[in-house]
Motif scaffolding. Structure first.
Motif, PDB file in Angstrom:
ATOM      1  N   GLY A  44      23.900 -58.765  17.896  1.00  0.00           N
ATOM      2  CA  GLY A  44      22.988 -57.883  18.609  1.00  0.00           C
ATOM      3  C   GLY A  44      21.529 -58.221  18.425  1.00  0.00           C
ATOM      4  O   GLY A  44      21.166 -59.141  17.680  1.00  0.00           O
ATOM      5  N   THR A  45      20.697 -57.433  19.115  1.00  0.00           N
ATOM      6  CA  THR A  45      19.244 -57.639  19.110  1.00  0.00           C
ATOM      7  C   THR A  45      18.539 -56.353  18.681  1.00  0.00           C
ATOM      8  O   THR A  45      19.051 -55.256  18.916  1.00  0.00           O
ATOM      9  CB  THR A  45      18.793 -58.049  20.524  1.00  0.00           C
ATOM     10  N   GLY A  46      17.370 -56.504  18.078  1.00  0.00           N
ATOM     11  CA  GLY A  46      16.593 -55.332  17.659  1.00  0.00           C
ATOM     12  C   GLY A  46      16.500 -55.252  16.147  1.00  0.00           C
ATOM     13  O   GLY A  46      17.127 -56.038  15.434  1.00  0.00           O
ATOM     14  N   SER A  47      15.723 -54.278  15.686  1.00  0.00           N
ATOM     15  CA  SER A  47      15.448 -54.207  14.243  1.00  0.00           C
ATOM     16  C   SER A  47      16.665 -53.776  13.424  1.00  0.00           C
ATOM     17  O   SER A  47      16.745 -54.081  12.235  1.00  0.00           O
ATOM     18  CB  SER A  47      14.270 -53.260  14.000  1.00  0.00           C
ATOM     19  N   THR A  48      17.620 -53.061  14.037  1.00  0.00           N
ATOM     20  CA  THR A  48      18.829 -52.663  13.313  1.00  0.00           C
ATOM     21  C   THR A  48      19.822 -53.823  13.263  1.00  0.00           C
ATOM     22  O   THR A  48      20.327 -54.181  12.185  1.00  0.00           O
ATOM     23  CB  THR A  48      19.483 -51.430  13.982  1.00  0.00           C
ATOM     24  N   ALA A  49      20.069 -54.414  14.416  1.00  0.00           N
ATOM     25  CA  ALA A  49      21.006 -55.542  14.500  1.00  0.00           C
ATOM     26  C   ALA A  49      20.540 -56.731  13.653  1.00  0.00           C
ATOM     27  O   ALA A  49      21.357 -57.485  13.120  1.00  0.00           O
ATOM     28  CB  ALA A  49      21.179 -55.964  15.957  1.00  0.00           C
ATOM     29  N   ILE A 101      28.296 -56.400  17.151  1.00  0.00           N
ATOM     30  CA  ILE A 101      27.548 -55.391  16.397  1.00  0.00           C
ATOM     31  C   ILE A 101      26.144 -55.350  16.974  1.00  0.00           C
ATOM     32  O   ILE A 101      25.463 -56.369  17.038  1.00  0.00           O
ATOM     33  CB  ILE A 101      27.482 -55.748  14.893  1.00  0.00           C
ATOM     34  N   ASP A 102      25.719 -54.162  17.419  1.00  0.00           N
ATOM     35  CA  ASP A 102      24.391 -54.071  18.039  1.00  0.00           C
ATOM     36  C   ASP A 102      23.826 -52.664  17.887  1.00  0.00           C
ATOM     37  O   ASP A 102      24.575 -51.703  17.688  1.00  0.00           O
ATOM     38  CB  ASP A 102      24.495 -54.453  19.532  1.00  0.00           C
ATOM     39  N   GLY A 103      22.534 -52.556  17.990  1.00  0.00           N
ATOM     40  CA  GLY A 103      21.854 -51.276  17.952  1.00  0.00           C
ATOM     41  C   GLY A 103      21.868 -50.598  19.308  1.00  0.00           C
ATOM     42  O   GLY A 103      22.507 -51.064  20.250  1.00  0.00           O
ATOM     43  N   ALA A 104      21.175 -49.476  19.412  1.00  0.00           N
ATOM     44  CA  ALA A 104      21.059 -48.747  20.678  1.00  0.00           C
ATOM     45  C   ALA A 104      19.808 -47.886  20.607  1.00  0.00           C
ATOM     46  O   ALA A 104      19.275 -47.636  19.517  1.00  0.00           O
ATOM     47  CB  ALA A 104      22.285 -47.875  20.909  1.00  0.00           C
ATOM     48  N   ASP A 105      19.347 -47.459  21.769  1.00  0.00           N
ATOM     49  CA  ASP A 105      18.187 -46.566  21.811  1.00  0.00           C
ATOM     50  C   ASP A 105      18.599 -45.100  21.781  1.00  0.00           C
ATOM     51  O   ASP A 105      17.896 -44.268  21.231  1.00  0.00           O
ATOM     52  CB  ASP A 105      17.369 -46.850  23.074  1.00  0.00           C
ATOM     53  N   GLU A 106      19.745 -44.799  22.412  1.00  0.00           N
ATOM     54  CA  GLU A 106      20.264 -43.431  22.418  1.00  0.00           C
ATOM     55  C   GLU A 106      21.783 -43.478  22.376  1.00  0.00           C
ATOM     56  O   GLU A 106      22.395 -44.381  22.970  1.00  0.00           O
ATOM     57  CB  GLU A 106      19.843 -42.687  23.695  1.00  0.00           C
ATOM     58  N   VAL A 114      22.180 -45.567  25.733  1.00  0.00           N
ATOM     59  CA  VAL A 114      21.090 -46.228  26.448  1.00  0.00           C
ATOM     60  C   VAL A 114      20.673 -47.401  25.586  1.00  0.00           C
ATOM     61  O   VAL A 114      20.485 -47.244  24.375  1.00  0.00           O
ATOM     62  CB  VAL A 114      19.875 -45.309  26.686  1.00  0.00           C
ATOM     63  N   LYS A 115      20.588 -48.568  26.200  1.00  0.00           N
ATOM     64  CA  LYS A 115      20.125 -49.758  25.512  1.00  0.00           C
ATOM     65  C   LYS A 115      19.090 -50.451  26.393  1.00  0.00           C
ATOM     66  O   LYS A 115      18.914 -50.101  27.545  1.00  0.00           O
ATOM     67  CB  LYS A 115      21.302 -50.700  25.216  1.00  0.00           C
ATOM     68  N   GLY A 116      18.386 -51.406  25.792  1.00  0.00           N
ATOM     69  CA  GLY A 116      17.490 -52.229  26.593  1.00  0.00           C
ATOM     70  C   GLY A 116      16.021 -51.889  26.513  1.00  0.00           C
ATOM     71  O   GLY A 116      15.219 -52.503  27.208  1.00  0.00           O
ATOM     72  N   ARG A 117      15.653 -50.935  25.662  1.00  0.00           N
ATOM     73  CA  ARG A 117      14.205 -50.708  25.520  1.00  0.00           C
ATOM     74  C   ARG A 117      13.547 -51.931  24.881  1.00  0.00           C
ATOM     75  O   ARG A 117      12.354 -52.144  25.036  1.00  0.00           O
ATOM     76  CB  ARG A 117      13.930 -49.420  24.733  1.00  0.00           C
ATOM     77  N   GLY A 118      14.366 -52.733  24.200  1.00  0.00           N
ATOM     78  CA  GLY A 118      13.872 -54.009  23.678  1.00  0.00           C
ATOM     79  C   GLY A 118      13.932 -55.125  24.727  1.00  0.00           C
ATOM     80  O   GLY A 118      13.441 -56.221  24.487  1.00  0.00           O
ATOM     81  N   GLY A 119      14.569 -54.857  25.854  1.00  0.00           N
ATOM     82  CA  GLY A 119      14.559 -55.803  26.963  1.00  0.00           C
ATOM     83  C   GLY A 119      15.755 -56.735  27.068  1.00  0.00           C
ATOM     84  O   GLY A 119      15.810 -57.571  27.959  1.00  0.00           O
ATOM     85  N   ARG A 123      22.127 -59.595  28.642  1.00  0.00           N
ATOM     86  CA  ARG A 123      22.992 -60.410  27.779  1.00  0.00           C
ATOM     87  C   ARG A 123      23.829 -59.527  26.864  1.00  0.00           C
ATOM     88  O   ARG A 123      24.992 -59.816  26.592  1.00  0.00           O
ATOM     89  CB  ARG A 123      22.145 -61.403  26.962  1.00  0.00           C
ATOM     90  N   GLU A 124      23.235 -58.426  26.414  1.00  0.00           N
ATOM     91  CA  GLU A 124      23.997 -57.487  25.585  1.00  0.00           C
ATOM     92  C   GLU A 124      25.201 -56.969  26.360  1.00  0.00           C
ATOM     93  O   GLU A 124      26.321 -56.928  25.849  1.00  0.00           O
ATOM     94  CB  GLU A 124      23.111 -56.318  25.149  1.00  0.00           C
ATOM     95  N   LYS A 125      24.966 -56.566  27.600  1.00  0.00           N
ATOM     96  CA  LYS A 125      26.081 -55.980  28.367  1.00  0.00           C
ATOM     97  C   LYS A 125      27.138 -57.024  28.690  1.00  0.00           C
ATOM     98  O   LYS A 125      28.337 -56.747  28.631  1.00  0.00           O
ATOM     99  CB  LYS A 125      25.603 -55.273  29.635  1.00  0.00           C
ATOM    100  N   SER A 141      18.164 -40.781  14.171  1.00  0.00           N
ATOM    101  CA  SER A 141      17.159 -40.418  15.181  1.00  0.00           C
ATOM    102  C   SER A 141      17.592 -40.802  16.600  1.00  0.00           C
ATOM    103  O   SER A 141      17.010 -40.341  17.580  1.00  0.00           O
ATOM    104  CB  SER A 141      15.818 -41.099  14.865  1.00  0.00           C
ATOM    105  N   LYS A 142      18.626 -41.656  16.719  1.00  0.00           N
ATOM    106  CA  LYS A 142      19.072 -42.119  18.036  1.00  0.00           C
ATOM    107  C   LYS A 142      20.090 -41.173  18.689  1.00  0.00           C
ATOM    108  O   LYS A 142      20.450 -41.383  19.844  1.00  0.00           O
ATOM    109  CB  LYS A 142      19.700 -43.512  17.915  1.00  0.00           C
ATOM    110  N   LEU A 143      20.555 -40.180  17.951  1.00  0.00           N
ATOM    111  CA  LEU A 143      21.577 -39.284  18.505  1.00  0.00           C
ATOM    112  C   LEU A 143      20.946 -38.287  19.473  1.00  0.00           C
ATOM    113  O   LEU A 143      19.928 -37.676  19.166  1.00  0.00           O
ATOM    114  CB  LEU A 143      22.286 -38.527  17.373  1.00  0.00           C
TER     115      LEU A 143
HETATM  116  C1  ABF Z   1      18.870 -53.567  21.197  1.00  0.00           C
HETATM  117  O1  ABF Z   1      17.794 -53.233  20.384  1.00  0.00           O
HETATM  118  C2  ABF Z   1      18.599 -52.857  22.446  1.00  0.00           C
HETATM  119  O2  ABF Z   1      19.615 -52.631  23.322  1.00  0.00           O
HETATM  120  C3  ABF Z   1      17.908 -51.612  22.040  1.00  0.00           C
HETATM  121  O3  ABF Z   1      16.964 -51.441  23.033  1.00  0.00           O
HETATM  122  C4  ABF Z   1      17.257 -51.986  20.761  1.00  0.00           C
HETATM  123  C5  ABF Z   1      17.356 -51.054  19.607  1.00  0.00           C
HETATM  124  O4  ABF Z   1      16.446 -51.560  18.701  1.00  0.00           O
HETATM  125  P1  ABF Z   1      16.199 -51.002  17.261  1.00  0.00           P
HETATM  126  O5  ABF Z   1      17.452 -51.237  16.483  1.00  0.00           O
HETATM  127  O6  ABF Z   1      15.044 -51.842  16.804  1.00  0.00           O
HETATM  128  O7  ABF Z   1      15.854 -49.549  17.439  1.00  0.00           O
HETATM  129  O8  ABF Z   1      20.072 -53.202  20.628  1.00  0.00           O
END
Ligand code: ABF
Length: 252
Positions: A44-49, A101-106, A114-119, A123-125, A141-143
Motif C-alpha cells: 500500500g501507499t501512505g504514511s500507515t502503509a 495491506i493498505d491504509g484508507a482515508d475513511e 474512501v481512499k485516494g486522498r494521497g492520489g 493502482r490501489e484499486k 480517526s479514520k472511522l
Molecule cells: C493510501 O494512503 C490512500 O488510499 C489513502 O488516501 C492514504 C491514507 O494515507 P495515510 O495512511 O497517510 O493516512 O492508502
C-alpha cells in the motif's frame, strides 16, 4: 546551568498517550502478522502503509519471511520497497495477489472505504481488487458512520477536457449536496495535481451522506472521462483499527 528540580508529585499515574503515527505503526505491524513466506503481496501507499512495508523488509532481512514478491500500489511505494530490497513485480506477471495491506482515508461499519486522498487510488484499486485478502490499516480517526461525508472523495479523470468531466461529475449531484473541485498541487502554483498514471483528480466534497453508494459509484464510472474513483465498496476483507485503548480487528 541549573539542575533539574524534583518532579512535582502527581495525583494520578502518568498516562502514556500514543501519537497518531504510533497508532498507525501498531495497526501496520499487526497486519504484517498475516504475511507468510512465499506470498505475493500488494504494498500500500501512505504514511500507515509505509510502516507495513518497512516491517516486511525488516522480517525479510532477519530471515523470518522468505520469497516475498511485492506489488507496489504507487511509484512512491515502488521506490521505498526498492530501496529496502523487497523483490518486486507487477500485475502483468502476477495477476493473483495473495494479500494486500493498505491504509484508507475513511472506513465505515460495513468496511466500505474512501481512499485516494494521497492520489494513488487507481493502482490501489487495480491491485486490491486482484487480491484474495485485503487488510486495511487505520488509526481510529479514520472511522466514520457514512463514507464521503468528512472530506474529499477523489475521482481520477483523464486530463483531456477536464473541465467538461468535472462539470459532468458536478451534474450527477446537485450543487446543494456536492462540490466538484480539480485537485491542484499543494504548494500553490495552481497547477493540476498529476497522478502516477498522468491523470488528474477531481475531488467531490459531499455536504451530506452520499446515500446509495453503489448507485453513486455506477453513475460516476459511467462518465467517459472518468478512470476510477476512491470508493472501495465491499473490497476490504479485514480492517485493523489502532486506538488509544488497543487494537480492534474487524472482518467482513
Ligand atoms: C493510501 O494512503 C490512500 O488510499 C489513502 O488516501 C492514504 C491514507 O494515507 P495515510 O495512511 O497517510 O493516512 O492508502
Amino acid at each position: 546551568s541549573m539542575e533539574a528540580g524534583p518532579l512535582s508529585p502527581l495525583s494520578s499515574p502518568p498516562q502514556v498517550v500514543l501519537t497518531q503515527d504510533e497508532l498507525k505503526k501498531i495497526a501496520a505491524y499487526k497486519a504484517v502478522e498475516f504475511v507468510q513466506s512465499g506470498m505475493v503481496l500488494g504494498l500500500g501507499t501512505g504514511s500507515t502503509a509505509k510502516h507495513a512495508v518497512d516491517r516486511i523488509a525488516d522480517l525479510l532481512r532477519k530471515g523470518k519471511l522468505k520469497n516475498i514478491i511485492g506489488i507496489p500500489t504507487s511509484k512512491k511505494t515502488h521506490q521505498q520497497a526498492l530501496s529496502l530490497g523487497i523483490p518486486l513485480s507487477d500485475l502483468d506477471s502476477h495477476p493473483i495477489v495473495d494479500l494486500a495491506i493498505d491504509g484508507a482515508d475513511e472506513v465505515d461499519s460495513d468496511l466500505n472505504l474512501v481512499k485516494g486522498r494521497g492520489g494513488s487510488l487507481l493502482r490501489e484499486k487495480m491491485i486490491e481488487s486482484a487480491c484474495k485478502k485485503f487488510v486495511v490499516i487505520v488509526d481510529e480517526s479514520k472511522l466514520v458512520s457514512h463514507i464521503g461525508a468528512n472530506g474529499a472523495m477523489p475521482v481520477e479523470i483523464v486530463p483531456f477536457c477536464w473541465k467538461f468531466t468535472q462539470e459532468r461529475l458536478q451534474q450527477l449531484f446537485d450543487y446543494a449536496s456536492c462540490m466538484a473541485k480539480l485537485r491542484t498541487n499543494s504548494g500553490g502554483n495552481g497547477e493540476p495535481f498529476v497522478t502516477d498514471n498522468g491523470n488528474y483528480i477531481v475531488d467531490l466534497y459531499f455536504k451530506k451522506d452520499i446515500g446509495d453508494l453503489r448507485a453513486a459509484s455506477d453513475a460516476i464510472l459511467r462518465l467517459a472521462g472518468v478512470v476510477e474513483h476512491g470508493m472501495f465498496l465491499g473490497m476490504a476483507t479485514t480492517v485493523i483499527v489502532a486506538g488509544e485503548l488497543g487494537v480492534t480487528i474487524k472482518n467482513k
